[in-house]
Design an enzyme around this catalytic site. Structure first.
Site, PDB file in Angstrom:
ATOM      1  N   ASP A  60      11.960   4.007   4.650  1.00  0.00           N
ATOM      2  CA  ASP A  60      10.847   3.360   5.369  1.00  0.00           C
ATOM      3  C   ASP A  60      11.327   2.836   6.725  1.00  0.00           C
ATOM      4  OD1 ASP A  60       9.796   3.725   2.856  1.00  0.00           O
ATOM      5  OD2 ASP A  60       8.795   1.778   2.776  1.00  0.00           O
ATOM      6  N   LEU A  86       2.736   2.085   2.431  1.00  0.00           N
ATOM      7  CA  LEU A  86       2.703   2.618   3.797  1.00  0.00           C
ATOM      8  C   LEU A  86       3.793   2.003   4.675  1.00  0.00           C
ATOM      9  CD1 LEU A  86      -1.189   2.746   4.213  1.00  0.00           C
ATOM     10  CD2 LEU A  86       0.371   4.590   3.542  1.00  0.00           C
ATOM     11  N   ALA A 109       0.816  -1.213   0.000  1.00  0.00           N
ATOM     12  CA  ALA A 109       0.000   0.000   0.000  1.00  0.00           C
ATOM     13  C   ALA A 109       0.851   1.264   0.000  1.00  0.00           C
ATOM     14  CB  ALA A 109      -0.931   0.000   1.207  1.00  0.00           C
TER      15      ALA A 109
HETATM   16  O1  PMV Z   1       5.927   1.930  -1.428  1.00  0.00           O
HETATM   17  P1  PMV Z   1       6.893   1.893  -0.307  1.00  0.00           P
HETATM   18  O2  PMV Z   1       6.332   2.044   1.016  1.00  0.00           O
HETATM   19  O3  PMV Z   1       7.714   0.693  -0.389  1.00  0.00           O
HETATM   20  O4  PMV Z   1       7.832   3.194  -0.480  1.00  0.00           O
HETATM   21  C1  PMV Z   1       8.814   3.164  -1.419  1.00  0.00           C
HETATM   22  C2  PMV Z   1       9.549   4.457  -1.553  1.00  0.00           C
HETATM   23  C3  PMV Z   1      10.533   4.406  -2.699  1.00  0.00           C
HETATM   24  O5  PMV Z   1      11.176   5.682  -2.729  1.00  0.00           O
HETATM   25  C4  PMV Z   1       9.825   4.187  -4.017  1.00  0.00           C
HETATM   26  C5  PMV Z   1      11.571   3.300  -2.514  1.00  0.00           C
HETATM   27  C6  PMV Z   1      12.567   3.521  -1.397  1.00  0.00           C
HETATM   28  O6  PMV Z   1      13.185   2.530  -0.993  1.00  0.00           O
HETATM   29  O7  PMV Z   1      12.778   4.679  -0.977  1.00  0.00           O
END
Ligand code: PMV
Length: 313
Positions: A141, A95, A93
């Protein structure tokens, strides 16, 4: 017991993978764990929402592989452990579900085995888990999940805590379509191989949005924050990361007076984040989004908050 928050990226996703800055905030939904001695190593995952964790062989295999990588961080002489995970976020998602799982598993195992680690070290260690799901994660994250609050992040640099002048009343809504962060990162990488100049120009634009976003957040200028979110969304769309479903949610939020709205996380599905004028307005936007989304909630970014969930039928 261990726990870790999910996150929403306010500005800078994808560009952050290439060393540009990003701003992310912890959200008050996450993952809780408990580790206890057992006959053999075992990971058990329980989802609290519909579509939390896909119940399929591939996900099981990944979870077990990630668990093995994390267990390898502890001495060979350790006793076996059973880890129970309670997950409050939908996976795929955008998140930060997988990162929060990794951070929470390490927090619980550290407690069981008496390992002392700072939050930053825990984020770092949890990348062993996160790499199984993301391939080449920026680490944002994991960092937000372990540290909490709102962070200005650049890969390989110390994350800086941001103190918003006012709490940001935000609404998060999930398209209901799981997206693969790994695939979306690969898609941006392919575009960059084909036309590096174009993609770097987009990243330049995102970087200046992140810097201005930080100033606007610190000044409490919600209108400017919203406008920058809209601009960031346009640039992400130019990298083909948006979808019909994302546009529908972003359009609905804007039609209900959101100061700004954008996809958050990897895109290609996943979630959007919208900024409201105040908490009451956030609930109005959330009610509208809940008609079109399976999972929408209000959260206060940058301050301790109350969360309210809306699940459409
Ligand atoms: O979609 P998510 O929660 O995995 O967020 C990814 C964010 C990115 O910039 C696309 C990848 C990252 O590792 O920073």
């Amino acid at each position: 017991m261990g726990s870790a928050s999910g996150k929403a990226i306010l500005f800078g996703e994808h560009a952050v993978v290439y060393g540009r800055p990003a701003i992310a905030t912890a959200i008050d939904r996450g993952v809780h764990t408990e580790a206890r001695p057992a006959e053999r190593d075992l990971l058990s995952v329980r989802g609290e929402t519909e579509q939390t964790i896909p119940d399929d062989a591939e996900t099981d295999e990944r979870l077990n592989q990630a668990f093995d990588r994390v267990l390898a961080l502890y001495p060979d002489t350790r006793s076996a452990a059973r880890v129970d995970l309670r997950v409050e976020l939908p996976g795929g998602a955008g998140l930060g579900c997988s990162a929060a799982m990794g951070v929470a598993v390490i927090a619980a195992l550290d407690e069981l085995y008496g390992v002392v680690r700072s939050a930053g070290q825990r984020a770092e260690a949890s990348l062993a888990w996160e790499r199984v799901f993301h391939g080449n994660p920026s680490g944002i994250d994991s960092m937000v999940s372990a540290l909490g609050g709102m962070l200005f992040f650049r890969k390989g640099k110390t994350a800086i805590s941001i103190n918003p002048k006012v709490t940001l009343p935000v609404v998060i809504a999930h398209t209901g379509i799981a997206s693969s962060t790994r695939e979306m990162i690969d898609s941006v990488a392919r575009q960059r191989t084909q036309d590096a100049e174009r993609v770097e120009r987009v990243f330049d634009g995102i970087e200046s949005i992140v810097s201005n976003g930080r100033l606007a957040i610190e000044a409490g200028d919600l209108r400017a924050v919203g406008q920058l979110m809209d601009l960031n969304h346009s640039l992400l769309s130019s990298l083909m990361l948006s979808t019909v479903e994302i546009e529908e949610l972003v359009g609905t939020a804007r039609a209900h007076g959101a100061l700004g709205a954008k996809l958050t996380g990897a895109g290609g599905g996943g979630s959007i984040v919208a900024l409201a004028r105040d908490e009451a307005h956030a609930h109005t936007i959330c009610d509208a989004l809940a008609q079109k989304s399976r999972f929408a909630f209000v959260t206060a970014a940058g301050a301790p908050s109350t969360t309210s969930e809306r699940v459409s039928v």
